[in-house]
Write an enzyme that holds these catalytic residues in place. Structure first.
Site, short mmCIF file in Angstrom:
data_model
loop_
_atom_site.label_atom_id
_atom_site.label_comp_id
_atom_site.label_asym_id
_atom_site.label_seq_id
_atom_site.Cartn_x
_atom_site.Cartn_y
_atom_site.Cartn_z
N GLU A 1 40.33 13.40 28.94
CA GLU A 1 40.90 13.88 30.21
C GLU A 1 40.34 13.16 31.44
O GLU A 1 39.92 13.79 32.42
CB GLU A 1 40.69 15.40 30.35
CG GLU A 1 41.32 16.18 29.21
CD GLU A 1 41.17 17.69 29.35
OE1 GLU A 1 40.46 18.16 30.26
OE2 GLU A 1 41.77 18.41 28.54
N HIS B 1 49.66 20.50 24.44
CA HIS B 1 49.67 21.92 24.85
C HIS B 1 50.99 22.18 25.58
O HIS B 1 51.18 21.68 26.70
CB HIS B 1 48.49 22.22 25.77
CG HIS B 1 47.17 22.08 25.09
ND1 HIS B 1 46.79 22.89 24.04
CD2 HIS B 1 46.14 21.22 25.30
CE1 HIS B 1 45.56 22.54 23.64
NE2 HIS B 1 45.16 21.53 24.38
N ASN C 1 41.63 10.65 24.69
CA ASN C 1 42.40 11.89 24.49
C ASN C 1 42.77 12.50 25.85
O ASN C 1 41.94 12.53 26.76
CB ASN C 1 41.52 12.87 23.71
CG ASN C 1 42.26 14.07 23.16
OD1 ASN C 1 43.27 13.92 22.46
ND2 ASN C 1 41.76 15.27 23.44
N GLU D 1 45.79 18.54 19.75
CA GLU D 1 45.47 19.95 20.09
C GLU D 1 46.75 20.77 20.20
O GLU D 1 46.90 21.59 21.11
CB GLU D 1 44.70 20.02 21.42
CG GLU D 1 43.43 19.18 21.43
CD GLU D 1 42.67 19.24 22.75
OE1 GLU D 1 42.96 20.13 23.58
OE2 GLU D 1 41.80 18.38 22.95
N ASP E 1 49.59 23.21 20.50
CA ASP E 1 49.98 24.63 20.50
C ASP E 1 51.18 24.77 21.43
O ASP E 1 51.33 24.02 22.39
CB ASP E 1 48.84 25.60 20.86
CG ASP E 1 48.09 25.30 22.14
OD1 ASP E 1 48.59 24.54 23.00
OD2 ASP E 1 46.98 25.86 22.30
C1 XIL Z 1 39.18 24.73 24.86
C2 XIL Z 1 38.71 25.69 23.79
O1 XIL Z 1 39.80 25.95 22.92
C3 XIL Z 1 38.20 26.97 24.39
O2 XIL Z 1 37.61 27.79 23.40
C4 XIL Z 1 37.16 26.66 25.48
O3 XIL Z 1 36.78 27.85 26.13
C5 XIL Z 1 37.73 25.69 26.50
O4 XIL Z 1 38.17 24.53 25.82
N1 XIL Z 1 41.61 20.46 26.17
C6 XIL Z 1 40.58 20.13 25.33
C7 XIL Z 1 39.91 21.18 24.53
O5 XIL Z 1 40.31 18.95 25.15
O6 XIL Z 1 38.54 20.91 24.34
C8 XIL Z 1 40.05 22.52 25.17
O7 XIL Z 1 39.51 23.49 24.27
C9 XIL Z 1 41.49 22.81 25.48
C10 XIL Z 1 42.04 21.80 26.46
#
Ligand code: XIL
Length: 448
Positions: A161, A240, A204, A269, A271
């Site tokens: 990020e 996401h 990422n 990641e 979802d």
């Molecule tokens: C999130 C986790 O799922 C949570 O448990 C934590 O509180 C915050 O981080 N981008 C990322 C992940 O790269 O590491 C994040 O994970 C979600 C967004």
């Protein structure tokens, strides 16, 4: 408007509808050939299918059995982050991350490393360092964390990020960016390559899934790295999604343009908030996009069950809070070329939900409607109970032939109750309030 949502489920052993024996025989013949877990179906496509794993849930039997059965890659959800591994400068703790890695290895899963250099979940001491000190702390952090897991991580998110949202394509402000400038990213990758030459090194990010200003800024950086020999092997697309940020229609094209630079791409990641057929369709589109790109090597969903999703207000994952496979699960499995699955090989779990809405209201009465929606399997028929507050009186019903026990109405379909997977029907009623404005209580939907 008041809504009540309840769900009951049971295993759909065949024998619900005429012709079941024939259908079941056909299904089991199919299941013998097709993979019936996400991991095995992905493996048959030359990919991995992973999940974020939290060490704190590894004592929960249902969590572990679902994890072990379905997934062949694991990403520690928080345990490898800077605040977890080096909360105090120079003092490293790996106990929680080791729990996840040990579990994954014992199950024959690969492990994704997440993440080394990120502005978030960063202990405050890092932000207090001057430039020279920060550079050495960053390199030391990479060396120590990657060194601890040397040879055991298939892909590392080296930098996470680093770009801003919005149209600017600019780098995000962080201690690293602000004190070291753009060059910190390539320095992190060079350090990472030396620390574990076997690991694939990824950049990422999120909101980079489609072609847009942010993804183009990342693309430009990767292109530059490749042209100058900065070691980078892969780009992670977090994935996401929700209604404000839906699966982009150019996801495949975006993955492909990165792949064409000579890097692997991964969905890291995933979802997708939502439910039912719409959520299932979005998941299937992500899987199809990955499968259409040769260098898309795998997909990770950001958690096993909705119960523990970081997006606590949504239901973005493949298993519900009771570890029942959702329509999204079956859509992913089938997009991967598998079938059956969900912990009930040879037949899914037939479920339905009942949702109540007051559709009209006047001083002496109201109209209510209950929507019945089939889960990930077709259903032959359904029943739902509705309990009315005394002294209300039901004056009329439609689309149902109810039976009564006191003030409890059991509603069943008036005619054919068959519903396809994800399909809905509804019934309704007119109620005389007789002084009570209470909402009726829908006692759940059962498949029959
Ligand atoms: C999130 C986790 O799922 C949570 O448990 C934590 O509180 C915050 O981080 N981008 C990322 C992940 O790269 O590491 C994040 O994970 C979600 C967004």
């Amino acid at each position: 408007m008041r809504m009540t949502l309840l769900r009951l489920s049971r295993a759909a052993t065949a024998a619900l509808v005429a012709g079941a024996a024939l259908t079941a025989a056909a299904h089991s013949a199919e299941a013998a050939e097709a993979a019936d877990t996400l991991g095995s179906a992905a493996a048959a496509q030359g990919r991995y299918f992973g999940t974020a794993v939290a060490a704190s849930h590894l004592g929960e039997a249902d969590y572990v059995s679902t994890l072990n059965r379905e997934f062949n890659s694991a990403t520690p959800e928080n345990e490898m982050k800077w605040d977890a591994t080096e909360p105090t400068r120079g003092t490293f703790t790996f106990s929680a991350a080791d729990q996840v890695v040990d579990h994954a290895q014992a199950q024959g899963m690969d492990v994704r490393g997440h993440t080394l250099v990120w502005h978030s979940q960063l202990p405050s001491w890092v932000g207090g360092l001057g430039a020279a000190d920060l550079r050495s702390a960053m390199n030391n952090h990479i060396n120590r964390v990657m060194g601890h897991y040397k040879g055991q991580i298939h892909s590392w998110d080296v930098v996470n990020e680093a770009f801003q949202d919005g149209g600017s394509g600019a780098r995000r402000s962080s201690p690293f960016q602000d004190k070291l400038g753009d060059g910190y990213i390539e320095e992190a990758f060079r350090t990472a390559r030396a620390a574990d030459p076997a690991a694939k090194l990824c950049y990422n990010d999120y909101n980079t899934d489609g072609v847009n200003a942010k993804s183009t800024a990342v693309y430009t950086m990767v292109k530059d790295f490749k042209s100058r020999g900065v070691p980078i092997d892969c780009v992670g697309f977090q994935g996401h999604f929700n209604s404000n940020s839906p699966v982009p229609s150019d996801l495949r094209a975006n993955l492909q343009r990165f792949a064409d630079l000579g890097v692997d791409v991964q969905i890291t990641e995933l979802d997708i908030e939502g439910s039912g057929a719409a959520q299932a369709d979005s998941y299937a589109r992500v899987v199809e996009a990955c499968l259409a790109v040769d260098r898309c090597t795998g997909i990770t969903v950001w958690g096993v069950t909705d119960k523990y999703s970081w997006r606590s207000s949504g239901t973005p994952l493949l298993f519900d809070g009771n570890y029942a496979a959702k329509p999204a699960y079956h859509a992913v499995l089938s997009a991967l070329g598998g079938s059956g699955g969900g912990g009930n090989p040879g037949g899914g779990t037939a479920t339905c939900t009942a949702t109540y809405t007051r559709t009209a209201d006047w001083s002496s009465g109201y109209n209510g409607q209950v929507t019945i929606t089939a889960g990930s399997e077709p259903i032959g028929s359904w029943a739902a109970t509705v309990t009315f507050a005394s002294p209300q009186r039901v004056q009329a019903t439609w689309n149902t032939t109810p039976t009564w026990s006191g003030n409890v109405m059991t509603a069943r379909p008036s005619w054919n109750g068959t519903l396809a997977a994800g399909a809905s029907t509804s019934f309704g009623f007119t109620v005389a309030k007789n002084g009570s404005d209470a909402a009726p209580v829908v006692g759940g939907c059962t498949v029959s």
